[in-house]
Design a protein around this motif. Sequence first.
Motif, short mmCIF file in Angstrom:
data_model
loop_
_atom_site.label_atom_id
_atom_site.label_comp_id
_atom_site.label_asym_id
_atom_site.label_seq_id
_atom_site.Cartn_x
_atom_site.Cartn_y
_atom_site.Cartn_z
N UNK A 84 0.57 -1.47 0.21
CA UNK A 84 0.23 0.40 0.05
C UNK A 84 0.99 1.46 -0.41
N UNK A 85 2.14 0.70 0.12
CA UNK A 85 3.25 2.28 -0.14
C UNK A 85 4.41 2.29 0.30
N UNK A 86 5.21 3.59 1.34
CA UNK A 86 6.43 3.16 2.59
C UNK A 86 6.01 3.16 3.29
N UNK A 87 6.91 2.84 4.30
CA UNK A 87 6.95 3.28 5.55
C UNK A 87 8.40 3.08 6.15
N UNK A 88 8.73 4.83 6.06
CA UNK A 88 9.83 5.62 6.87
C UNK A 88 10.41 5.10 7.57
N UNK A 89 11.48 4.76 8.34
CA UNK A 89 11.66 4.35 9.84
C UNK A 89 12.84 5.45 10.42
N UNK A 90 13.06 5.83 11.52
CA UNK A 90 13.78 6.72 12.00
C UNK A 90 13.78 5.70 13.52
#
Length: 491
Positions: A84-90
Amino acid sequence: MTMIGLSGSMFAVPAVAADEAAPKENPGSTVKWGPCPEDVAAEAAPSVLECGTVPVPMDYSNPDGPRIDIAISRLASQNPEKRRGVLMLHPGGPTSSGLSQPGFLVQQGLPTSVSDSYDVIGMDSRGIARSAPVSCGFTPDSPYTMNVPPYAPDDAAVLEQAEVVKSVAEQCAANDEDGTLKHFTTANTARDMDRIRAALGEEKTSFLGYSYGSALGAAYASMFPERSDRIVLDSNLGDTHLDRDGLRRYAQGMEDSFPTFAKWAAERDDSYGLGSTAEEVRQTYFELAEKLDETPVEGMDGALFRMSVFGSLFSEQAYPQLAQSWQSMRDPDGQEPQPAAGEDAEAPDMDNSLSVFLTVTCNDVEWPEDVDTYRKGVEEDRVKYPLFGAATANILPCAFWEHEPVEPPVAVNDEGPENILITQNLRDPATPHSGGELMREKFEDRSRLVSVDATGHGAYLLSGNSCALDVTTNFLVDGEMPKWDKFCRAG
Protein backbone atom coordinates in the motif's frame (compact mmCIF):
# COMPACT_ATOMS: atom_id res chain seq x y z
CA MET A 1 18.61 9.71 22.95
CA THR A 2 19.97 6.84 20.92
CA MET A 3 17.73 3.78 20.77
CA ILE A 4 19.80 0.85 22.08
CA GLY A 5 18.95 -2.19 19.99
CA LEU A 6 18.34 -5.64 21.38
CA SER A 7 20.62 -8.41 20.24
CA GLY A 8 19.42 -11.56 18.54
CA SER A 9 16.19 -12.40 16.79
CA MET A 10 12.79 -13.06 18.25
CA PHE A 11 11.79 -15.12 15.23
CA ALA A 12 13.66 -17.04 12.57
CA VAL A 13 13.22 -15.19 9.30
CA PRO A 14 14.24 -16.81 6.04
CA ALA A 15 16.67 -14.94 3.86
CA VAL A 16 15.39 -13.65 0.57
CA ALA A 17 17.59 -14.24 -2.43
CA ALA A 18 18.63 -11.12 -4.27
CA ASP A 19 16.92 -12.13 -7.53
CA GLU A 20 13.69 -12.79 -5.64
CA ALA A 21 13.82 -9.43 -3.88
CA ALA A 22 13.28 -7.30 -6.98
CA PRO A 23 9.93 -5.51 -6.54
CA LYS A 24 7.71 -3.97 -9.12
CA GLU A 25 9.10 -0.47 -9.36
CA ASN A 26 6.83 2.44 -8.68
CA PRO A 27 6.78 4.12 -12.09
CA GLY A 28 7.09 7.52 -10.42
CA SER A 29 10.29 6.62 -8.54
CA THR A 30 13.56 8.30 -9.44
CA VAL A 31 15.73 6.37 -6.96
CA LYS A 32 18.38 4.12 -8.44
CA TRP A 33 18.70 1.08 -6.20
CA GLY A 34 21.80 -1.05 -5.82
CA PRO A 35 23.59 -3.23 -3.27
CA CYS A 36 24.03 -1.83 0.23
CA PRO A 37 27.50 -1.39 1.78
CA GLU A 38 28.86 -4.61 3.26
CA ASP A 39 28.49 -3.50 6.88
CA VAL A 40 24.86 -2.51 6.35
CA ALA A 41 24.11 -5.79 4.58
CA ALA A 42 25.71 -7.76 7.41
CA GLU A 43 23.76 -5.91 10.11
CA ALA A 44 20.48 -6.38 8.23
CA ALA A 45 20.94 -10.10 7.52
CA PRO A 46 19.13 -12.32 6.80
CA SER A 47 17.04 -9.57 5.18
CA VAL A 48 18.33 -8.40 1.81
CA LEU A 49 18.21 -4.62 1.48
CA GLU A 50 18.82 -2.32 -1.46
CA CYS A 51 20.41 1.12 -1.06
CA GLY A 52 20.27 4.39 -2.94
CA THR A 53 20.54 8.14 -2.45
CA VAL A 54 18.23 11.11 -2.76
CA PRO A 55 19.67 14.61 -3.38
CA VAL A 56 18.25 17.40 -1.18
CA PRO A 57 19.12 21.07 -0.66
CA MET A 58 21.58 21.82 2.08
CA ASP A 59 19.65 25.04 2.75
CA TYR A 60 15.92 24.91 1.99
CA SER A 61 15.75 28.70 1.88
CA ASN A 62 18.04 28.37 -1.15
CA PRO A 63 16.59 25.29 -2.90
CA ASP A 64 18.74 25.76 -6.00
CA GLY A 65 21.94 25.99 -3.98
CA PRO A 66 24.37 23.26 -2.88
CA ARG A 67 22.93 19.79 -2.39
CA ILE A 68 23.72 16.81 -0.22
CA ASP A 69 22.85 13.16 -0.75
CA ILE A 70 20.67 11.35 1.78
CA ALA A 71 21.43 7.61 1.93
CA ILE A 72 18.36 5.38 2.10
CA SER A 73 17.67 1.66 2.12
CA ARG A 74 14.69 -0.47 1.13
CA LEU A 75 13.25 -3.76 2.28
CA ALA A 76 10.89 -4.22 -0.63
CA SER A 77 7.43 -5.70 -0.23
CA GLN A 78 7.27 -9.19 -1.69
CA ASN A 79 3.49 -9.04 -2.11
CA PRO A 80 2.49 -6.48 -4.77
CA GLU A 81 -1.20 -7.18 -4.21
CA LYS A 82 -0.96 -6.14 -0.56
CA ARG A 83 1.59 -3.33 -0.92
CA ARG A 84 0.00 0.00 0.00
CA GLY A 85 2.98 2.36 0.13
CA VAL A 86 6.19 3.08 2.01
CA LEU A 87 6.99 3.00 5.71
CA MET A 88 9.89 5.26 6.61
CA LEU A 89 11.85 4.53 9.78
CA HIS A 90 14.04 6.43 12.20
CA PRO A 91 15.92 4.69 15.03
CA GLY A 92 16.45 7.73 17.23
CA GLY A 93 19.39 9.65 18.54
CA PRO A 94 19.37 11.78 16.38
CA THR A 95 22.74 10.08 16.22
CA SER A 96 21.87 6.64 14.88
CA SER A 97 22.47 5.31 11.39
CA GLY A 98 19.22 3.83 10.13
CA LEU A 99 20.22 2.10 6.91
CA SER A 100 20.11 -1.36 8.46
CA GLN A 101 17.01 -0.67 10.57
CA PRO A 102 14.53 -2.48 8.27
CA GLY A 103 16.56 -5.64 8.81
CA PHE A 104 16.88 -4.98 12.53
CA LEU A 105 13.11 -4.74 12.92
CA VAL A 106 12.71 -8.01 11.03
CA GLN A 107 15.17 -9.53 13.49
CA GLN A 108 12.91 -8.30 16.29
CA GLY A 109 9.86 -9.98 14.74
CA LEU A 110 8.34 -7.40 12.40
CA PRO A 111 5.16 -9.14 11.21
CA THR A 112 5.10 -10.19 7.57
CA SER A 113 1.79 -8.38 7.24
CA VAL A 114 3.71 -5.11 7.76
CA SER A 115 6.58 -5.91 5.40
CA ASP A 116 4.03 -7.08 2.79
CA SER A 117 2.07 -3.82 3.15
CA TYR A 118 5.05 -1.53 2.68
CA ASP A 119 8.42 -1.02 1.18
CA VAL A 120 10.21 -0.44 4.49
CA ILE A 121 12.63 2.48 4.13
CA GLY A 122 15.66 3.07 6.34
CA MET A 123 17.83 6.15 6.19
CA ASP A 124 20.87 7.95 7.48
CA SER A 125 19.29 11.32 8.17
CA ARG A 126 21.29 14.43 7.30
CA GLY A 127 24.58 14.69 9.14
CA ILE A 128 24.80 10.97 9.94
CA ALA A 129 27.24 8.38 8.58
CA ARG A 130 26.66 8.30 4.78
CA SER A 131 24.50 11.43 4.56
CA ALA A 132 26.87 14.42 4.60
CA PRO A 133 28.35 13.50 8.00
CA VAL A 134 29.14 16.38 10.36
CA SER A 135 32.21 16.49 12.58
CA CYS A 136 33.33 18.59 15.51
CA GLY A 137 36.64 16.72 15.59
CA PHE A 138 36.04 14.73 18.79
CA THR A 139 38.48 11.99 19.76
CA PRO A 140 38.20 9.20 22.37
CA ASP A 141 40.41 11.21 24.76
CA SER A 142 38.27 14.33 24.35
CA PRO A 143 36.86 15.75 27.62
CA TYR A 144 33.43 15.49 25.98
CA THR A 145 32.47 11.91 25.12
CA MET A 146 28.73 11.49 25.87
CA ASN A 147 25.55 13.19 24.73
CA VAL A 148 24.16 13.28 28.30
CA PRO A 149 26.09 15.62 30.61
CA PRO A 150 28.08 14.06 33.47
CA TYR A 151 26.60 13.84 36.94
CA ALA A 152 27.60 16.92 38.96
CA PRO A 153 28.13 15.92 42.61
CA ASP A 154 28.45 19.57 43.66
CA ASP A 155 28.19 23.12 42.37
CA ALA A 156 31.88 23.27 41.51
CA ALA A 157 31.37 20.41 39.07
CA VAL A 158 28.75 22.46 37.15
CA LEU A 159 31.16 25.36 36.84
CA GLU A 160 33.90 23.00 35.69
CA GLN A 161 31.57 21.45 33.11
CA ALA A 162 30.65 24.92 31.85
CA GLU A 163 34.28 25.51 30.93
CA VAL A 164 34.44 22.16 29.14
CA VAL A 165 31.29 22.68 27.08
CA LYS A 166 32.26 26.24 26.19
CA SER A 167 35.42 24.89 24.59
CA VAL A 168 33.37 22.16 22.88
CA ALA A 169 31.01 24.73 21.33
CA GLU A 170 34.02 26.71 20.13
CA GLN A 171 35.56 23.54 18.67
CA CYS A 172 32.39 22.75 16.71
CA ALA A 173 32.27 26.31 15.40
CA ALA A 174 35.92 26.13 14.34
CA ASN A 175 35.26 22.91 12.44
CA ASP A 176 32.31 24.48 10.59
CA GLU A 177 34.52 25.99 7.91
CA ASP A 178 31.82 26.17 5.26
CA GLY A 179 29.14 27.56 7.60
CA THR A 180 26.65 24.78 6.88
CA LEU A 181 26.27 23.40 10.41
CA LYS A 182 23.24 25.61 11.09
CA HIS A 183 21.22 23.73 8.43
CA PHE A 184 21.25 20.43 10.30
CA THR A 185 17.89 20.61 12.06
CA THR A 186 14.84 18.46 12.67
CA ALA A 187 12.74 20.68 10.41
CA ASN A 188 15.18 20.20 7.53
CA THR A 189 15.30 16.45 8.14
CA ALA A 190 11.49 16.41 7.89
CA ARG A 191 11.81 18.29 4.60
CA ASP A 192 14.35 15.69 3.48
CA MET A 193 11.79 12.99 4.26
CA ASP A 194 9.31 14.71 1.99
CA ARG A 195 11.89 14.82 -0.79
CA ILE A 196 12.47 11.10 -0.25
CA ARG A 197 8.72 10.47 -0.45
CA ALA A 198 8.56 12.34 -3.75
CA ALA A 199 11.65 10.55 -5.11
CA LEU A 200 9.98 7.23 -4.30
CA GLY A 201 6.97 8.30 -6.35
CA GLU A 202 4.57 8.20 -3.39
CA GLU A 203 1.73 10.60 -2.61
CA LYS A 204 2.03 9.88 1.11
CA THR A 205 4.37 8.18 3.54
CA SER A 206 3.81 6.19 6.70
CA PHE A 207 6.38 6.44 9.47
CA LEU A 208 7.69 4.56 12.51
CA GLY A 209 10.10 6.46 14.73
CA TYR A 210 11.65 5.65 18.10
CA SER A 211 12.91 8.12 20.72
CA TYR A 212 14.20 11.18 18.80
CA GLY A 213 12.45 9.56 15.84
CA SER A 214 9.18 10.42 17.60
CA ALA A 215 10.14 14.11 17.42
CA LEU A 216 11.01 13.79 13.73
CA GLY A 217 7.74 12.00 12.97
CA ALA A 218 5.80 14.64 14.89
CA ALA A 219 7.57 17.34 12.90
CA TYR A 220 6.76 15.65 9.58
CA ALA A 221 3.10 15.09 10.48
CA SER A 222 2.88 18.74 11.53
CA MET A 223 4.63 20.22 8.49
CA PHE A 224 3.07 17.89 5.90
CA PRO A 225 -0.21 16.66 7.44
CA GLU A 226 -1.86 15.74 4.13
CA ARG A 227 1.20 13.78 2.98
CA SER A 228 1.39 11.79 6.20
CA ASP A 229 -0.26 8.38 6.06
CA ARG A 230 -0.02 6.21 9.20
CA ILE A 231 2.35 7.64 11.79
CA VAL A 232 3.66 5.70 14.80
CA LEU A 233 5.57 7.69 17.43
CA ASP A 234 7.28 5.38 19.92
CA SER A 235 9.15 6.36 23.12
CA ASN A 236 8.25 10.02 22.91
CA LEU A 237 10.31 13.10 23.71
CA GLY A 238 7.06 15.03 24.08
CA ASP A 239 7.62 17.52 21.25
CA THR A 240 9.21 17.96 17.83
CA HIS A 241 12.64 18.56 19.34
CA LEU A 242 14.73 17.91 22.43
CA ASP A 243 14.93 20.92 24.74
CA ARG A 244 16.15 21.39 28.30
CA ASP A 245 12.88 20.21 29.80
CA GLY A 246 13.01 17.07 27.66
CA LEU A 247 16.59 16.33 28.70
CA ARG A 248 15.70 16.80 32.37
CA ARG A 249 12.88 14.27 31.96
CA TYR A 250 15.54 11.59 31.48
CA ALA A 251 16.01 11.80 35.26
CA GLN A 252 12.34 11.01 35.84
CA GLY A 253 12.69 8.11 33.41
CA MET A 254 15.54 6.61 35.40
CA GLU A 255 13.57 6.93 38.64
CA ASP A 256 10.63 5.17 36.93
CA SER A 257 12.65 2.31 35.45
CA PHE A 258 15.29 1.65 38.09
CA PRO A 259 12.90 -0.14 40.50
CA THR A 260 12.40 -2.93 37.95
CA PHE A 261 16.13 -3.62 37.91
CA ALA A 262 16.33 -3.27 41.69
CA LYS A 263 13.56 -5.85 42.16
CA TRP A 264 15.25 -8.17 39.64
CA ALA A 265 18.61 -7.91 41.44
CA ALA A 266 17.04 -8.39 44.88
CA GLU A 267 15.43 -11.62 43.71
CA ARG A 268 18.95 -12.81 42.78
CA ASP A 269 20.76 -11.59 45.87
CA ASP A 270 22.31 -15.02 46.49
CA SER A 271 24.05 -14.73 43.14
CA TYR A 272 25.02 -11.05 42.93
CA GLY A 273 24.91 -9.85 46.56
CA LEU A 274 23.60 -6.38 45.72
CA GLY A 275 20.82 -6.39 48.31
CA SER A 276 17.95 -8.60 49.37
CA THR A 277 15.33 -5.90 48.78
CA ALA A 278 14.82 -3.31 46.07
CA GLU A 279 15.60 -0.56 48.58
CA GLU A 280 18.90 -2.24 49.50
CA VAL A 281 19.84 -2.47 45.81
CA ARG A 282 19.06 1.23 45.43
CA GLN A 283 21.30 1.97 48.41
CA THR A 284 24.07 -0.09 46.81
CA TYR A 285 23.80 2.15 43.75
CA PHE A 286 24.41 5.26 45.84
CA GLU A 287 27.25 3.63 47.77
CA LEU A 288 29.06 2.64 44.58
CA ALA A 289 28.48 6.02 42.92
CA GLU A 290 29.77 7.97 45.92
CA LYS A 291 32.76 5.64 46.31
CA LEU A 292 33.70 6.23 42.68
CA ASP A 293 33.15 9.99 43.04
CA GLU A 294 35.79 10.00 45.77
CA THR A 295 38.15 7.35 44.38
CA PRO A 296 37.82 6.63 40.66
CA VAL A 297 39.30 3.41 39.36
CA GLU A 298 40.82 2.87 35.95
CA GLY A 299 38.16 3.49 33.34
CA MET A 300 35.38 4.28 35.81
CA ASP A 301 34.35 7.24 37.95
CA GLY A 302 31.06 8.18 39.59
CA ALA A 303 29.70 10.04 36.56
CA LEU A 304 30.51 7.20 34.16
CA PHE A 305 29.05 4.65 36.58
CA ARG A 306 25.74 6.52 36.72
CA MET A 307 25.71 6.90 32.94
CA SER A 308 26.39 3.19 32.39
CA VAL A 309 23.52 2.25 34.71
CA PHE A 310 21.22 4.63 32.84
CA GLY A 311 22.16 3.03 29.51
CA SER A 312 21.68 -0.48 30.87
CA LEU A 313 18.09 0.27 31.85
CA PHE A 314 17.15 0.59 28.18
CA SER A 315 16.62 -3.18 27.98
CA GLU A 316 15.97 -5.84 30.60
CA GLN A 317 18.33 -8.10 28.63
CA ALA A 318 21.19 -5.94 29.96
CA TYR A 319 20.36 -6.62 33.64
CA PRO A 320 22.71 -9.62 34.13
CA GLN A 321 25.69 -7.74 32.72
CA LEU A 322 24.81 -4.69 34.82
CA ALA A 323 24.58 -6.76 38.02
CA GLN A 324 27.87 -8.46 37.18
CA SER A 325 29.60 -5.09 36.72
CA TRP A 326 28.29 -3.89 40.10
CA GLN A 327 29.55 -7.05 41.70
CA SER A 328 33.05 -6.55 40.29
CA MET A 329 33.08 -2.93 41.50
CA ARG A 330 31.83 -3.80 44.97
CA ASP A 331 34.24 -6.72 45.46
CA PRO A 332 36.98 -6.07 42.89
CA ASP A 333 39.60 -8.67 43.90
CA GLY A 334 41.82 -7.28 41.17
CA GLN A 335 39.08 -7.23 38.53
CA GLU A 336 38.65 -4.19 36.33
CA PRO A 337 35.10 -2.84 36.04
CA GLN A 338 33.42 -3.98 32.85
CA PRO A 339 31.48 -1.47 30.72
CA ALA A 340 27.72 -1.88 30.93
CA ALA A 341 25.31 -1.75 28.02
CA GLY A 342 25.04 1.56 26.22
CA GLU A 343 28.59 2.65 26.97
CA ASP A 344 29.97 3.43 23.53
CA ALA A 345 32.29 6.37 24.04
CA GLU A 346 35.06 4.68 22.04
CA ALA A 347 32.90 3.54 19.14
CA PRO A 348 34.44 4.32 15.74
CA ASP A 349 31.67 6.82 14.91
CA MET A 350 31.86 8.63 18.27
CA ASP A 351 32.84 11.93 16.63
CA ASN A 352 29.98 11.83 14.15
CA SER A 353 27.50 10.61 16.76
CA LEU A 354 28.26 13.36 19.29
CA SER A 355 28.55 16.00 16.58
CA VAL A 356 25.11 15.18 15.16
CA PHE A 357 23.51 15.16 18.59
CA LEU A 358 24.90 18.59 19.45
CA THR A 359 24.26 20.10 16.05
CA VAL A 360 20.61 19.11 15.83
CA THR A 361 19.84 19.63 19.52
CA CYS A 362 21.49 23.04 19.70
CA ASN A 363 20.12 24.23 16.34
CA ASP A 364 16.50 23.23 16.95
CA VAL A 365 15.73 25.52 19.88
CA GLU A 366 17.29 28.29 21.97
CA TRP A 367 18.92 27.00 25.15
CA PRO A 368 19.51 29.08 28.31
CA GLU A 369 22.85 30.85 28.15
CA ASP A 370 23.18 31.78 31.83
CA VAL A 371 25.33 29.24 33.72
CA ASP A 372 23.43 30.06 36.91
CA THR A 373 20.28 28.57 35.33
CA TYR A 374 22.03 25.20 35.11
CA ARG A 375 23.53 25.52 38.60
CA LYS A 376 20.05 26.05 40.02
CA GLY A 377 18.57 23.19 37.96
CA VAL A 378 21.28 20.76 39.07
CA GLU A 379 20.71 21.67 42.71
CA GLU A 380 16.95 21.13 42.34
CA ASP A 381 17.13 17.87 40.41
CA ARG A 382 19.86 16.35 42.57
CA VAL A 383 17.23 16.31 45.33
CA LYS A 384 14.14 15.63 43.21
CA TYR A 385 15.72 12.84 41.14
CA PRO A 386 18.67 11.58 43.18
CA LEU A 387 19.61 8.75 40.82
CA PHE A 388 20.46 10.90 37.79
CA GLY A 389 19.00 14.41 38.10
CA ALA A 390 22.33 16.15 38.64
CA ALA A 391 23.42 14.78 35.25
CA THR A 392 20.49 15.60 33.00
CA ALA A 393 20.11 19.13 34.44
CA ASN A 394 23.80 19.84 33.86
CA ILE A 395 25.03 22.19 31.17
CA LEU A 396 25.42 21.33 27.47
CA PRO A 397 27.48 23.04 24.74
CA CYS A 398 24.14 24.42 23.51
CA ALA A 399 24.51 27.18 26.15
CA PHE A 400 27.47 28.53 24.14
CA TRP A 401 26.42 27.48 20.63
CA GLU A 402 27.56 29.88 17.92
CA HIS A 403 24.43 29.73 15.76
CA GLU A 404 21.02 31.01 16.74
CA PRO A 405 18.22 28.78 15.40
CA VAL A 406 17.52 29.69 11.76
CA GLU A 407 13.80 29.20 12.40
CA PRO A 408 11.51 28.48 15.36
CA PRO A 409 11.06 24.83 16.35
CA VAL A 410 8.27 23.06 14.50
CA ALA A 411 4.96 23.60 16.27
CA VAL A 412 2.81 20.50 16.70
CA ASN A 413 -0.11 20.78 14.28
CA ASP A 414 -3.33 19.35 15.73
CA GLU A 415 -5.24 19.99 12.49
CA GLY A 416 -5.10 17.15 9.99
CA PRO A 417 -6.00 13.50 9.62
CA GLU A 418 -6.50 11.28 12.67
CA ASN A 419 -3.46 9.18 11.87
CA ILE A 420 -0.99 9.38 14.76
CA LEU A 421 -0.54 6.42 17.10
CA ILE A 422 1.58 7.23 20.16
CA THR A 423 3.09 4.18 21.86
CA GLN A 424 4.79 4.57 25.22
CA ASN A 425 6.12 2.27 27.94
CA LEU A 426 5.17 3.20 31.48
CA ARG A 427 8.76 2.79 32.66
CA ASP A 428 11.18 4.15 30.08
CA PRO A 429 14.59 5.39 31.28
CA ALA A 430 15.04 8.10 28.62
CA THR A 431 11.53 9.05 27.59
CA PRO A 432 9.18 8.64 30.55
CA HIS A 433 5.46 8.16 30.12
CA SER A 434 4.92 11.89 30.51
CA GLY A 435 6.52 12.34 27.07
CA GLY A 436 3.76 10.28 25.50
CA GLU A 437 1.14 12.20 27.46
CA LEU A 438 2.55 15.51 26.24
CA MET A 439 2.51 14.35 22.62
CA ARG A 440 -1.06 13.12 22.95
CA GLU A 441 -2.14 16.43 24.47
CA LYS A 442 -0.51 18.45 21.69
CA PHE A 443 -1.89 16.40 18.79
CA GLU A 444 -5.33 16.23 20.39
CA ASP A 445 -7.90 14.38 18.26
CA ARG A 446 -5.35 13.51 15.57
CA SER A 447 -3.84 10.93 17.93
CA ARG A 448 -4.36 8.08 20.37
CA LEU A 449 -2.02 7.07 23.20
CA VAL A 450 -1.17 3.41 23.81
CA SER A 451 0.33 3.08 27.30
CA VAL A 452 2.26 -0.15 27.78
CA ASP A 453 2.92 -1.73 31.17
CA ALA A 454 6.56 -2.45 30.35
CA THR A 455 10.07 -1.35 31.23
CA GLY A 456 12.65 -0.24 28.68
CA HIS A 457 13.13 2.02 25.69
CA GLY A 458 10.84 1.02 22.83
CA ALA A 459 7.28 -0.31 22.97
CA TYR A 460 6.53 -1.71 19.49
CA LEU A 461 8.50 -4.94 18.88
CA LEU A 462 11.11 -4.06 21.52
CA SER A 463 9.04 -4.47 24.69
CA GLY A 464 7.77 -7.97 23.91
CA ASN A 465 4.27 -6.83 24.85
CA SER A 466 1.64 -8.70 22.81
CA CYS A 467 -0.98 -5.96 23.10
CA ALA A 468 1.40 -3.23 21.90
CA LEU A 469 2.43 -5.50 19.03
CA ASP A 470 -1.14 -6.21 17.95
CA VAL A 471 -2.50 -2.67 18.28
CA THR A 472 0.40 -1.12 16.36
CA THR A 473 0.45 -3.79 13.67
CA ASN A 474 -3.30 -3.49 13.11
CA PHE A 475 -2.90 0.27 12.76
CA LEU A 476 -0.06 0.00 10.24
CA VAL A 477 -1.67 -2.77 8.19
CA ASP A 478 -5.40 -2.03 8.37
CA GLY A 479 -5.50 1.55 9.65
CA GLU A 480 -7.34 0.49 12.81
CA MET A 481 -6.99 3.43 15.18
CA PRO A 482 -8.17 2.67 18.75
CA LYS A 483 -11.43 4.46 19.49
CA TRP A 484 -10.00 5.65 22.80
CA ASP A 485 -6.57 5.83 24.39
CA LYS A 486 -5.55 2.29 25.28
CA PHE A 487 -3.77 0.63 28.20
CA CYS A 488 -1.78 -2.53 27.46
CA ARG A 489 -1.28 -4.79 30.47
CA ALA A 490 2.04 -6.51 31.04
CA GLY A 491 2.66 -9.58 28.94
